[in-house]
Design a protein around this motif. Structure first.
Motif, PDB file in Angstrom:
ATOM      1  N   GLN A 171      18.186  73.929 -85.872  1.00 42.11           N
ATOM      2  CA  GLN A 171      16.844  74.133 -86.407  1.00 42.11           C
ATOM      3  C   GLN A 171      15.902  74.687 -85.346  1.00 42.11           C
ATOM      4  OE1 GLN A 171      15.964  70.193 -87.804  1.00 42.11           O
ATOM      5  NE2 GLN A 171      17.040  70.461 -89.749  1.00 42.11           N
ATOM      6  N   LEU A 172      16.012  74.193 -84.118  1.00 46.14           N
ATOM      7  CA  LEU A 172      15.144  74.661 -83.046  1.00 46.14           C
ATOM      8  C   LEU A 172      15.454  76.100 -82.657  1.00 46.14           C
ATOM      9  CD1 LEU A 172      15.088  71.530 -80.678  1.00 46.14           C
ATOM     10  CD2 LEU A 172      13.190  72.398 -82.056  1.00 46.14           C
ATOM     11  N   LEU A 173      16.727  76.491 -82.758  1.00 47.31           N
ATOM     12  CA  LEU A 173      17.153  77.776 -82.210  1.00 47.31           C
ATOM     13  C   LEU A 173      17.171  78.903 -83.228  1.00 47.31           C
ATOM     14  CD1 LEU A 173      20.081  76.576 -79.918  1.00 47.31           C
ATOM     15  CD2 LEU A 173      17.657  76.830 -79.376  1.00 47.31           C
TER      16      LEU A 173
ATOM     17  N   LEU B 124      28.497  76.147 -78.098  1.00 45.89           N
ATOM     18  CA  LEU B 124      27.819  75.138 -77.275  1.00 45.89           C
ATOM     19  C   LEU B 124      28.516  73.783 -77.378  1.00 45.89           C
ATOM     20  CD1 LEU B 124      23.976  75.770 -77.689  1.00 45.89           C
ATOM     21  CD2 LEU B 124      25.588  76.757 -76.057  1.00 45.89           C
ATOM     22  N   VAL B 125      28.860  73.395 -78.591  1.00 46.35           N
ATOM     23  CA  VAL B 125      29.534  72.100 -78.786  1.00 46.35           C
ATOM     24  C   VAL B 125      30.895  72.106 -78.102  1.00 46.35           C
ATOM     25  CG1 VAL B 125      30.564  70.563 -80.500  1.00 46.35           C
ATOM     26  CG2 VAL B 125      28.297  71.543 -80.909  1.00 46.35           C
TER      27      VAL B 125
ATOM     28  N   SER C   1      16.422  68.359 -76.317  1.00 45.19           N
ATOM     29  CA  SER C   1      17.500  68.167 -77.281  1.00 45.19           C
ATOM     30  C   SER C   1      18.857  68.477 -76.662  1.00 45.19           C
ATOM     31  CB  SER C   1      17.255  69.056 -78.502  1.00 45.19           C
ATOM     32  OG  SER C   1      18.242  68.857 -79.482  1.00 45.19           O
ATOM     33  N   LEU C   2      18.919  69.562 -75.899  1.00 42.30           N
ATOM     34  CA  LEU C   2      20.182  69.953 -75.271  1.00 42.30           C
ATOM     35  C   LEU C   2      20.615  68.928 -74.242  1.00 42.30           C
ATOM     36  CD1 LEU C   2      22.329  72.174 -75.097  1.00 42.30           C
ATOM     37  CD2 LEU C   2      20.876  73.365 -73.457  1.00 42.30           C
ATOM     38  N   GLN C   3      19.670  68.501 -73.397  1.00 43.03           N
ATOM     39  CA  GLN C   3      20.004  67.519 -72.365  1.00 43.03           C
ATOM     40  C   GLN C   3      20.423  66.187 -72.968  1.00 43.03           C
ATOM     41  OE1 GLN C   3      17.257  68.781 -68.530  1.00 43.03           O
ATOM     42  NE2 GLN C   3      16.785  66.948 -69.673  1.00 43.03           N
TER      43      GLN C   3
ATOM     44  N   GLN D   9      23.833  68.682 -82.906  1.00 43.46           N
ATOM     45  CA  GLN D   9      24.050  70.050 -83.367  1.00 43.46           C
ATOM     46  C   GLN D   9      23.017  70.475 -84.412  1.00 43.46           C
ATOM     47  OE1 GLN D   9      28.059  70.829 -84.610  1.00 43.46           O
ATOM     48  NE2 GLN D   9      27.590  72.826 -85.476  1.00 43.46           N
ATOM     49  N   ARG D  10      22.770  69.643 -85.408  1.00 42.28           N
ATOM     50  CA  ARG D  10      21.876  70.041 -86.502  1.00 42.28           C
ATOM     51  C   ARG D  10      20.449  70.254 -86.001  1.00 42.28           C
ATOM     52  NH1 ARG D  10      22.324  66.778 -91.979  1.00 42.28           N
ATOM     53  NH2 ARG D  10      24.381  67.727 -91.751  1.00 42.28           N
TER      54      ARG D  10
END
Length: 579
Positions: A420-422, A433-434, A351-353, A415-416
């Motif tokens: 949820q993952l974090l 992060l954004v 998701s981050l990548q 972002q959303r």
């Protein structure tokens, strides 16, 4: 309007707040001194490390991060009782918003009616969303509106609003005259908010790194391990946010019941009270840090002098202590990684990548289009003046919020899902992060633009006709894109690793550090005796390094797996999506 304060904070209240700031500084500055020593040691060891990665291929832009100055007429909700009044607003390049009675006052050098640094603000352009937020500020109120200050605050529909909300400051309610003006102001204000927020994160100075580490340590000692957005802003603003977080329950319990009015009028009065407290705390924190500055400068110079000659000895000592700590922590650390981090790491990495790839892909596409447009202008335009305007416009791309918006929007899209993952890991720092991804996009664009302009200046001479010049420019375009792709891959990996460390390290520390601190008195005595009084090595710091190293090993394995699957090294296409 209801709930208006009868006046500013009185002398006793200001003294109490200064005392609270003094207590905060008394607890924080020892952490800061220790982290300054650790940060200088880390910098010196990195300088002498032969394994440093190859440098960037693009030139580093010498232009400081800034906001393009924006100004124009707006209306502002102000006064007692509050009403919409016309003002002339100016957003400066450093992210300071000022408002004047009219344009003439600004141009003649008059004093602004008011100003606000944009650190910590959130911008809303929906009146319904803002009213819901305002209604949630004081959900349980008593009393009623007074006749002269009615409850009907903001009940009238506002065209093209710009609501700036802050958790600890007075809200700013603005409105533009047209949809186009609202959009221009929205982009400009968002840029100012980001610029002010990431001043410490952008800095590579040892003092900035040390300050952020000291904030983590200060909060960690109070049982707060999760990362959030409290570290956004300058050093004084961060300390102010820390103290306001501590004071908020107390203020709600003792000050909120005494506010007059109900509903939105009372909520508005609450923001005014918070603004007065925030201003007093910020002034005291700024004064305290200014008073510490000479000591900090002297300490940094002394640390550089004393640590360099002892570097090898200190590094050997750190490695010996780290080996003992690794053996002590290994079973618990591996268990925590295996059971709690490893199952979620692939999804978080993906998701981050994906978000970073899309963001940098948009930068690449925008850059390619801009260079191609400039090349076409050179072939078609006989006017030197028009070409100079085109070159200037090209050079301003990194600072143009309208042009860069396509890149910034990509950074926001994941972002959303990431939130949820974090959330199970206690991570609440999504704005950071954004903003970091958006800063990275702007910096890479600025570097690429600076590189293109320098290479073009070197190859274009008066001896070339337009066709030859266009051919040379096309070669420069290809070189810049290759350099950009190399730098963007390296930047993406570095940024992703840093984000993953911010996400998972506090979680691991919360699981492992409290039980480890008091179990190794012999190791701590050895370290402190050998390290002396400079605090460059502490058993707690080495313990954090051991946990971080194990985490980064897992992260690198996952990134290598993603690269093997084609997620990291694929070329960018002009649309900004990985091929």
């Amino acid at each position: 309007m209801g709930g208006r304060l009868s006046g500013p904070l009185d002398k006793r209240q200001k003294q109490q707040l200064r005392a609270r700031v003094d207590t905060l500084l008394g607890d924080f500055l020892p952490c800061y001194r220790g982290q300054l020593a650790a940060s200088v040691l880390r910098q010196i060891s990195h300088e002498l490390d032969p394994q440093e990665p190859v440098g960037c291929q693009l030139l580093h832009s010498k232009k400081l991060p800034r906001v393009r100055e924006h100004q124009g007429p707006l209306t502002l909700l102000r006064g007692h009782p509050t009403r919409w009044q016309p003002v002339f607003c100016v957003l400066r390049g450093d992210g300071l918003l000022q408002w004047f009675s009219n344009k003439e006052d600004h141009e003649s050098g008059g004093r602004p009616l008011g100003s606000a640094t944009l650190t910590g603000f959130t911008l809303l352009t929906s009146q319904c969303d803002y009213l819901r937020l305002l209604d949630a500020v004081c959900p349980h109120t008593s009393g009623g509106p007074t006749p002269e200050e009615p409850e009907a605050l903001l009940d009238t529909a506002v065209s093209w609003p710009l609501f700036l909300q802050h958790p600890f400051r007075r809200h700013l309610c603005l409105a533009a005259g047209t949809r186009e003006a609202q959009r221009a102001w929205r982009l400009a204000l968002q840029g100012g908010i980001r610029l002010r927020a990431t001043v410490l994160q952008r800095s590579q100075a040892p003092a900035a790194r040390a300050f952020l580490d000291a904030v983590r340590l200060y909060r960690q000692h109070r049982g707060h391990f999760g990362d959030d957005d409290v570290t956004l802003g300058s050093d004084a603003e961060v300390l102010t946010a820390l103290l306001l977080q501590e004071l908020l329950p107390e203020l709600r319990a003792h000050s909120l019941p005494g506010l007059r009015g109900a509903g939105r009028a009372r909520a508005w009065a609450w923001t005014e009270l918070l603004d007065a407290v925030h201003g007093a705390v910020l002034a005291a924190a700024s004064a305290g840090l200014r008073a510490f500055q000479p000591e900090k400068d002297e300490l940094l110079a002394a640390l550089d002098r004393t640590l360099r000659p002892d570097l090898d000895h200190l590094l050997r000592l750190r490695e010996a202590a780290a080996a003992r700590l690794r053996a002590h922590l290994q079973a618990r650390l591996e268990s925590c990684l295996r059971r709690e981090v490893d199952p979620q790491l692939p999804r978080v990495v993906h998701s981050l990548q994906s978000g970073v790839e899309a963001t940098l892909g948009a930068v690449r596409g925008l850059l390619a289009q801009a260079m191609e447009r400039l090349s076409r202008r050179l072939r078609r335009t006989p006017s030197g003046e028009r070409l100079r305007r085109e070159v200037y416009t090209f050079g301003e791309i990194p600072w143009d919020p309208e042009t860069m918006q396509v890149c910034y929007r990509e950074a926001e899209r994941s972002q959303r899902r990431l939130e949820q993952l974090l959330s199970p890991f206690g991570f609440l720092g999504m704005r950071g992060l954004v903003f970091g991804a958006q800063d990275l996009a702007q910096q890479l664009m600025a570097n690429a633009v600076a590189t293109f302009l320098q290479l073009a200046d070197q190859c274009l001479t008066s001896a070339l006709d337009r066709a030859q010049a266009a051919g040379q420019l096309e070669k420069v375009r290809g070189r810049v894109l290759k350099k950009f792709e190399s730098d963007s891959r390296a930047a993406q990996r570095k940024f992703t690793r840093g984000c993953l460390s911010r996400i998972f390290l506090p979680f691991l520390l919360s699981r492992l550090l409290p039980g480890s601190k008091v179990e190794l008195p012999e190791a701590e005595g050895d370290v402190l005796a050998a390290a002396g009084s400079n605090q460059a090595l502490t058993i707690e710091g080495i313990c954090v390094d051991v946990i971080r190293a194990a985490l980064m090993e897992q992260i690198d394995l996952e990134l290598a797996a993603a690269q093997g699957a084609g997620c990291l090294d694929t070329p960018w296409n002009p649309e900004g999506v990985s091929s």
